[in-house]
Design an enzyme around this catalytic site. Sequence first.
Site, PDB file in Angstrom:
ATOM      1  N   GLY A 113      -2.689  -4.049  -5.357  1.00  0.00           N
ATOM      2  CA  GLY A 113      -2.462  -2.931  -4.433  1.00  0.00           C
ATOM      3  C   GLY A 113      -3.714  -2.219  -3.998  1.00  0.00           C
ATOM      4  O   GLY A 113      -3.692  -1.026  -3.713  1.00  0.00           O
ATOM      5  N   GLY A 117      -5.132  -7.932  -0.819  1.00  0.00           N
ATOM      6  CA  GLY A 117      -4.116  -8.961  -0.556  1.00  0.00           C
ATOM      7  C   GLY A 117      -3.617  -9.685  -1.797  1.00  0.00           C
ATOM      8  O   GLY A 117      -3.310 -10.879  -1.747  1.00  0.00           O
ATOM      9  N   SER A 118      -3.492  -8.967  -2.930  1.00  0.00           N
ATOM     10  CA  SER A 118      -3.059  -9.612  -4.176  1.00  0.00           C
ATOM     11  C   SER A 118      -1.638 -10.162  -4.065  1.00  0.00           C
ATOM     12  O   SER A 118      -1.371 -11.297  -4.464  1.00  0.00           O
ATOM     13  CB  SER A 118      -3.140  -8.633  -5.347  1.00  0.00           C
ATOM     14  OG  SER A 118      -2.349  -7.497  -5.076  1.00  0.00           O
ATOM     15  N   SER A 119      -0.730  -9.376  -3.496  1.00  0.00           N
ATOM     16  CA  SER A 119       0.663  -9.837  -3.456  1.00  0.00           C
ATOM     17  C   SER A 119       0.791 -11.054  -2.532  1.00  0.00           C
ATOM     18  O   SER A 119       1.517 -12.003  -2.853  1.00  0.00           O
ATOM     19  CB  SER A 119       1.596  -8.715  -3.008  1.00  0.00           C
ATOM     20  OG  SER A 119       1.166  -8.188  -1.782  1.00  0.00           O
ATOM     21  N   ASP A 163      -2.228 -10.704   5.907  1.00  0.00           N
ATOM     22  CA  ASP A 163      -2.565 -11.096   4.535  1.00  0.00           C
ATOM     23  C   ASP A 163      -2.081 -12.499   4.193  1.00  0.00           C
ATOM     24  O   ASP A 163      -2.807 -13.297   3.604  1.00  0.00           O
ATOM     25  CB  ASP A 163      -1.874 -10.170   3.518  1.00  0.00           C
ATOM     26  CG  ASP A 163      -2.494  -8.801   3.483  1.00  0.00           C
ATOM     27  OD1 ASP A 163      -3.147  -8.428   4.467  1.00  0.00           O
ATOM     28  OD2 ASP A 163      -2.319  -8.118   2.459  1.00  0.00           O
TER      29      ASP A 163
END
Length: 336
Positions: A113, A117-119, A163
């Site tokens: 978060g 762009g982790s998710s 993303d």
Amino acid sequence: MITASAPGKVYLFGEHAVVYGEPAVPCAIERRATVTVEERSDGRLRVHAEDLSLDGFTVEYSSDGETPDVDVSPDLVEAAIGYVDAAVTQARDAADASDVGFDITVDSEIPLGAGLGSSAAVVVAGIDAATRELGVELSVEEIAERAYRAEYEVQEGQASRADTFCSATGGAVRVEGDDCRSIDAPDLPFVIGFDGGAGNTGRLVAGVRDLRERYPFAADTVSTIGDLVRQGERTLTEATGSDPNAGPDVVEELGTLMDFNHGLLSALGVSSRSLDRMVWAARDAGAHGAKLTGAGGGGCIVALDPTDETETALRFTPGCEAGFRAALDTEGVCVE
Ligand code: PMV
């Protein structure tokens, strides 16, 4: 058992303005999320998450609405498994195997978060690994599209394609509305500063929308970001036409535009004290330019510096939890 990985990203230019149809240029970075998937016969899902900049956990559940039984905060579980769940739904649909279960292990080098762009990286790698485990090989475009749908669902309609497309394809990307395409970019010396926090994307986007509706000059600020992105694109095109390695002039010019972009984002109210402090630490250390990346409010900044100076300065900046180099990653989703 299949393992796939996908990169995180920074915005070189254009976050927030992209919401109003202006172009933006996200770039994939060499920080990846890795997802390992193994089919199981009982239709259940077991998700084991490690090293997500939070305590690892394991949760086992089925898709019949049963509440997961684990010993960590429900918010945390919901946030982390929401994306994994949505990726599994997409993989089941793509492989026409609605009842199949999986053991899933997630490992990520991307802070959660924080505008990196982790998710999206977890969803992209998860869809690729799970479909391959079922014997189906999707094109990069289809992975990007399905990952977008997964994020759209989890974020209740508040997702852009930036993303997920960038994570699936790798490299630099140009996004304008629903039009996403890869663009050529030289190897850029990105350095990232992370304040350990995260902004509330929905609230920050709403704040910009209010300003834009209230003041014509705020609307002008948003379109000025669009002009700046178009200038940045011209610089990238000219750079890659001549030499795959960014020369000092190119990095200098991109840095100037990044500084300008940060100023405009700051005027729109989405910077923060810690982000500004890291941006100034980078500039004082000799970076060619620095700006916040992503929604803002907290999280990460990105700077351009081919030397070690910015990384070192960030490590000693109060409020900066981590400073690290993360070069442009031209490799999108791939099997490990
Ligand atoms: O913080 P991130 O990486 O989710 O980026 C948000 C980017 C915004 O332009 C602010 C919103 C969006 O969906 O494009």
